[in-house]
Every structure is written in structure tokens, then in C-alpha cells.
Scaffold this motif. Structure first.
Motif, PDB file in Angstrom:
ATOM      1  N   PRO A   1      43.482  25.234  49.542  1.00  0.00           N
ATOM      2  CA  PRO A   1      44.914  24.928  49.451  1.00  0.00           C
ATOM      3  C   PRO A   1      45.538  24.569  50.791  1.00  0.00           C
ATOM      4  N   HIS A   2      44.891  24.940  51.889  1.00  0.00           N
ATOM      5  CA  HIS A   2      45.428  24.630  53.213  1.00  0.00           C
ATOM      6  C   HIS A   2      45.005  23.236  53.690  1.00  0.00           C
ATOM      7  N   PHE A   3      44.079  22.627  52.966  1.00  0.00           N
ATOM      8  CA  PHE A   3      43.604  21.289  53.329  1.00  0.00           C
ATOM      9  C   PHE A   3      44.469  20.264  52.590  1.00  0.00           C
ATOM     10  N   VAL A   4      45.498  19.771  53.254  1.00  0.00           N
ATOM     11  CA  VAL A   4      46.490  18.917  52.591  1.00  0.00           C
ATOM     12  C   VAL A   4      46.542  17.513  53.168  1.00  0.00           C
ATOM     13  N   LEU A   5      45.812  17.248  54.262  1.00  0.00           N
ATOM     14  CA  LEU A   5      45.866  15.932  54.890  1.00  0.00           C
ATOM     15  C   LEU A   5      44.462  15.475  55.240  1.00  0.00           C
ATOM     16  N   GLN A   6      44.096  14.277  54.776  1.00  0.00           N
ATOM     17  CA  GLN A   6      42.791  13.704  55.095  1.00  0.00           C
ATOM     18  C   GLN A   6      42.946  12.219  55.345  1.00  0.00           C
ATOM     19  N   ASP A   7      42.450  11.775  56.507  1.00  0.00           N
ATOM     20  CA  ASP A   7      42.529  10.356  56.883  1.00  0.00           C
ATOM     21  C   ASP A   7      43.956   9.829  56.738  1.00  0.00           C
ATOM     22  N   ASN A   8      44.915  10.640  57.225  1.00  0.00           N
ATOM     23  CA  ASN A   8      46.336  10.285  57.195  1.00  0.00           C
ATOM     24  C   ASN A   8      46.870  10.087  55.777  1.00  0.00           C
ATOM     25  N   THR A   9      46.210  10.685  54.796  1.00  0.00           N
ATOM     26  CA  THR A   9      46.654  10.616  53.408  1.00  0.00           C
ATOM     27  C   THR A   9      47.076  12.004  52.951  1.00  0.00           C
ATOM     28  N   ASP A  10      48.282  12.101  52.415  1.00  0.00           N
ATOM     29  CA  ASP A  10      48.814  13.368  51.942  1.00  0.00           C
ATOM     30  C   ASP A  10      48.194  13.687  50.587  1.00  0.00           C
ATOM     31  N   LEU A  11      47.296  14.682  50.542  1.00  0.00           N
ATOM     32  CA  LEU A  11      46.604  15.009  49.307  1.00  0.00           C
ATOM     33  C   LEU A  11      47.542  15.626  48.276  1.00  0.00           C
ATOM     34  N   LYS A  12      48.634  16.223  48.711  1.00  0.00           N
ATOM     35  CA  LYS A  12      49.575  16.813  47.772  1.00  0.00           C
ATOM     36  C   LYS A  12      50.256  15.740  46.938  1.00  0.00           C
ATOM     37  N   LYS A  13      50.419  14.553  47.522  1.00  0.00           N
ATOM     38  CA  LYS A  13      51.064  13.465  46.797  1.00  0.00           C
ATOM     39  C   LYS A  13      50.054  12.616  46.036  1.00  0.00           C
ATOM     40  N   GLU A  14      48.921  12.373  46.699  1.00  0.00           N
ATOM     41  CA  GLU A  14      47.921  11.467  46.120  1.00  0.00           C
ATOM     42  C   GLU A  14      46.956  12.191  45.188  1.00  0.00           C
ATOM     43  N   GLY A  15      46.883  13.508  45.280  1.00  0.00           N
ATOM     44  CA  GLY A  15      45.890  14.238  44.496  1.00  0.00           C
ATOM     45  C   GLY A  15      44.516  14.069  45.100  1.00  0.00           C
ATOM     46  N   SER A  16      43.457  14.235  44.304  1.00  0.00           N
ATOM     47  CA  SER A  16      42.104  14.082  44.814  1.00  0.00           C
ATOM     48  C   SER A  16      41.821  12.616  45.101  1.00  0.00           C
ATOM     49  N   LEU A  17      41.129  12.372  46.190  1.00  0.00           N
ATOM     50  CA  LEU A  17      40.825  11.011  46.592  1.00  0.00           C
ATOM     51  C   LEU A  17      39.608  10.490  45.830  1.00  0.00           C
ATOM     52  N   THR A  18      39.634   9.216  45.462  1.00  0.00           N
ATOM     53  CA  THR A  18      38.502   8.606  44.771  1.00  0.00           C
ATOM     54  C   THR A  18      37.468   8.162  45.799  1.00  0.00           C
ATOM     55  N   SER A  19      36.212   8.321  45.442  1.00  0.00           N
ATOM     56  CA  SER A  19      35.141   7.917  46.345  1.00  0.00           C
ATOM     57  C   SER A  19      34.990   6.401  46.347  1.00  0.00           C
ATOM     58  N   GLN A  20      34.526   5.857  47.463  1.00  0.00           N
ATOM     59  CA  GLN A  20      34.311   4.429  47.594  1.00  0.00           C
ATOM     60  C   GLN A  20      32.818   4.156  47.727  1.00  0.00           C
ATOM     61  N   LYS A  21      32.382   3.078  47.117  1.00  0.00           N
ATOM     62  CA  LYS A  21      30.969   2.724  47.188  1.00  0.00           C
ATOM     63  C   LYS A  21      30.589   2.308  48.599  1.00  0.00           C
ATOM     64  N   ASN A  22      31.484   1.587  49.270  1.00  0.00           N
ATOM     65  CA  ASN A  22      31.231   1.122  50.618  1.00  0.00           C
ATOM     66  C   ASN A  22      32.440   1.400  51.499  1.00  0.00           C
ATOM     67  N   PHE A  23      32.173   1.598  52.788  1.00  0.00           N
ATOM     68  CA  PHE A  23      33.252   1.840  53.737  1.00  0.00           C
ATOM     69  C   PHE A  23      33.020   0.998  54.979  1.00  0.00           C
ATOM     70  N   LEU A  24      34.067   0.383  55.462  1.00  0.00           N
ATOM     71  CA  LEU A  24      34.004  -0.456  56.647  1.00  0.00           C
ATOM     72  C   LEU A  24      35.168  -0.079  57.551  1.00  0.00           C
ATOM     73  N   CYS A  25      34.846   0.477  58.708  1.00  0.00           N
ATOM     74  CA  CYS A  25      35.898   0.965  59.594  1.00  0.00           C
ATOM     75  C   CYS A  25      36.683  -0.171  60.239  1.00  0.00           C
ATOM     76  N   ASP A  26      36.055  -1.345  60.333  1.00  0.00           N
ATOM     77  CA  ASP A  26      36.701  -2.498  60.960  1.00  0.00           C
ATOM     78  C   ASP A  26      36.258  -3.740  60.202  1.00  0.00           C
ATOM     79  N   VAL A  27      37.210  -4.528  59.740  1.00  0.00           N
ATOM     80  CA  VAL A  27      36.886  -5.709  58.934  1.00  0.00           C
ATOM     81  C   VAL A  27      36.076  -6.723  59.729  1.00  0.00           C
ATOM     82  N   ARG A  28      36.121  -6.649  61.049  1.00  0.00           N
ATOM     83  CA  ARG A  28      35.333  -7.573  61.864  1.00  0.00           C
ATOM     84  C   ARG A  28      33.836  -7.371  61.651  1.00  0.00           C
ATOM     85  N   GLY A  29      33.458  -6.196  61.171  1.00  0.00           N
ATOM     86  CA  GLY A  29      32.045  -5.908  60.975  1.00  0.00           C
ATOM     87  C   GLY A  29      31.486  -6.398  59.666  1.00  0.00           C
TER      88      GLY A  29
END
Length: 249
Positions: free
Chosen positions: A4-32
Motif C-alpha cells: 500500500p505504500h508503493f504508490v508511484l512507479q515511473d512517474n505514474t500515480d498507481l492510485k489513479k491508474e491502478g495496476s499497470l499493464t505489462s508491455q511486450k517491448n520497451f524502448l527507453c529512447d526512440v532513437r534506438g
């Protein structure tokens, strides 16, 4: 929420967004995107071919490779034991070592040792459609790519069966030559570190493995079938998380 104390992940408010959906792929920079899109098929196509030795030029002279093999077969026949022993003898799984001195000898140093290790492995065929690719670092100094998926340890004869295995490979690439190309803006990267883990596939991976591969006799110029279209829609849906009706449109 588990914590319950974990409310912020990757600048996303989990209290508002709920559980985050998993992504098949992740790219930290579109240049890559272009780099990853070229590197992944090129690497695994060469690894699956009879020209595995050609991968040597992608590794730095002082590159390092470690392998962890944690795969279990329910029915361990003598033939299967011999097949997976090629993976096990190169594994650096310290928890399963009776002789801890192997913790040093199973670190493969240099492009020559890495190629010797790869050439000892059996014939392999990866299913690129099952790949999940995470590019966690991408800049002019370092690139880190982690790829998970499945592959077949291909049967050595018609009397045997292919063995489905899951894997995770982490590549660390650094620049070795700069100011390349006509405009002098390209950078040549090579792999300086790689970690390869092999383990049992999940039920979901087993279900999807090699499901949408074309047969060897089917050319790219063949007419697209309904099954091909459905496979493309499924892949598009996995990437976009859109509803089926919108993917179809």
C-alpha cells in the motif's frame, strides 16, 4: 495493491491508474528503434544458421560471456541427457556446482572463447515472434538490450523430437569506432558483455511457440491466407493492446 505504500512507479500515480499493464517491448529512447530492429534479426538469424562463426565480428576482442542453464526434462532419456549436457557443461550456475573452481573456468573471455562456446551448442531455431525486447539504455556510450523468448533445440535425427526451451539474453554494447559512414555520423558498436540464461518455458510460451511460422516450402510471394491475416492481427494486438475490432479495422 501488494504494497500500500508503493504508490508511484515511473512517474505514474498507481492510485489513479491502478495496476499497470505489462508491455511486450520497451524502448527507453526512440532513437534506438532502428538499431534494435536491425540488430535482433541479424544476430539470431546468424545464430540459427550454419554461419554462427560470423557472429565473432559482433563481439569485442575482450568480451565476456556467462551462461546459466536451469532446464529440467520430465522424461530424461539418455539421448536427451546427452543433448542438454552441451548447455550444462558451459553453465555458470554456482548453486549446482560441486566444484566451485568452475565458477572461474565457465566465464568465457574473448571473442575466440565465446565462438568456441557457441559452436559447441546444438542446432537451434529461435521463434522471433515470441521475443520480448527491452532496451533499457541507449546512448552514444552504451546500449543495453535484454531479449526473452523461446527456441527449439532441434532434433539430431528423425527419431527424436525438438526440445522447446526458453531463454533470456542480455547484451551490453559499447562504441568501438565513431564518425563512420558517408556523413561521418554513424557509430560502430560491438558486444562487450553478454549473459545467457536458459530455462523451462511457461505454459503461455509453450502455447504460442512457433504457432505462426510459415512452412519451409512457403515463399514470401505466396498468397496471404486467412490464417496469416489472423496471426498478424494477434501480433498487432499484443503490441498495441487495442481491442480486436480496432486491430481488425
Amino acid at each position: 495493491m501488494i504494497n500500500p505504500h508503493f504508490v508511484l512507479q515511473d512517474n505514474t500515480d498507481l492510485k489513479k491508474e491502478g495496476s499497470l499493464t505489462s508491455q511486450k517491448n520497451f524502448l527507453c529512447d526512440v532513437r534506438g528503434y532502428d538499431f534494435v530492429d536491425e540488430f535482433v534479426p541479424l544476430y539470431f538469424k546468424a545464430f540459427d544458421s550454419n554461419e554462427r562463426q560470423s557472429l565473432k565480428e559482433l563481439y569485442q576482442r575482450n568480451a565476456m560471456l556467462t551462461v546459466s542453464f536451469n532446464y529440467h526434462i520430465a522424461q530424461m532419456t539418455s539421448q536427451n541427457f546427452r543433448r542438454i549436457s552441451k548447455y550444462r557443461e558451459n553453465s555458470r550456475n554456482i548453486l549446482k556446482m560441486s566444484d566451485l573452481s568452475r565458477a572461474h573456468t565457465t566465464i568465457h573471455l574473448g571473442s575466440d572463447q565465446i565462438m568456441q562456446t557457441f559452436l559447441q551448442l546444438p542446432s537451434i531455431r529461435h521463434d522471433l515472434l515470441t521475443f520480448s525486447t527491452d532496451t533499457t539504455i541507449y546512448n552514444d556510450k552504451i546500449i543495453v538490450i535484454t531479449i526473452s523468448g523461446v527456441f527449439y533445440d532441434q532434433a539430431p535425427s528423425m527419431m527424436d523430437n525438438d526440445i522447446l526451451m526458453a531463454f533470456t539474453r542480455s547484451f551490453v554494447l559499447t562504441p568501438v569506432e565513431k564518425h563512420q559512414g558517408i556523413l561521418g555520423r554513424a557509430i560502430k558498436y560491438q558486444i562487450c558483455n553478454e549473459q545467457l540464461s536458459i530455462y523451462n518455458p511457461t505454459a503461455q510460451q509453450t502455447k504460442k511457440a512457433f504457432k505462426y511460422f510459415k512452412t519451409e516450402g512457403q515463399n514470401n510471394d505466396d498468397e496471404v491466407t486467412v490464417a496469416d491475416k489472423e496471426a498478424l492481427i494477434i501480433m498487432f494486438q499484443e503490441v498495441t493492446n487495442l481491442k480486436w475490432v480496432w486491430c481488425t479495422r
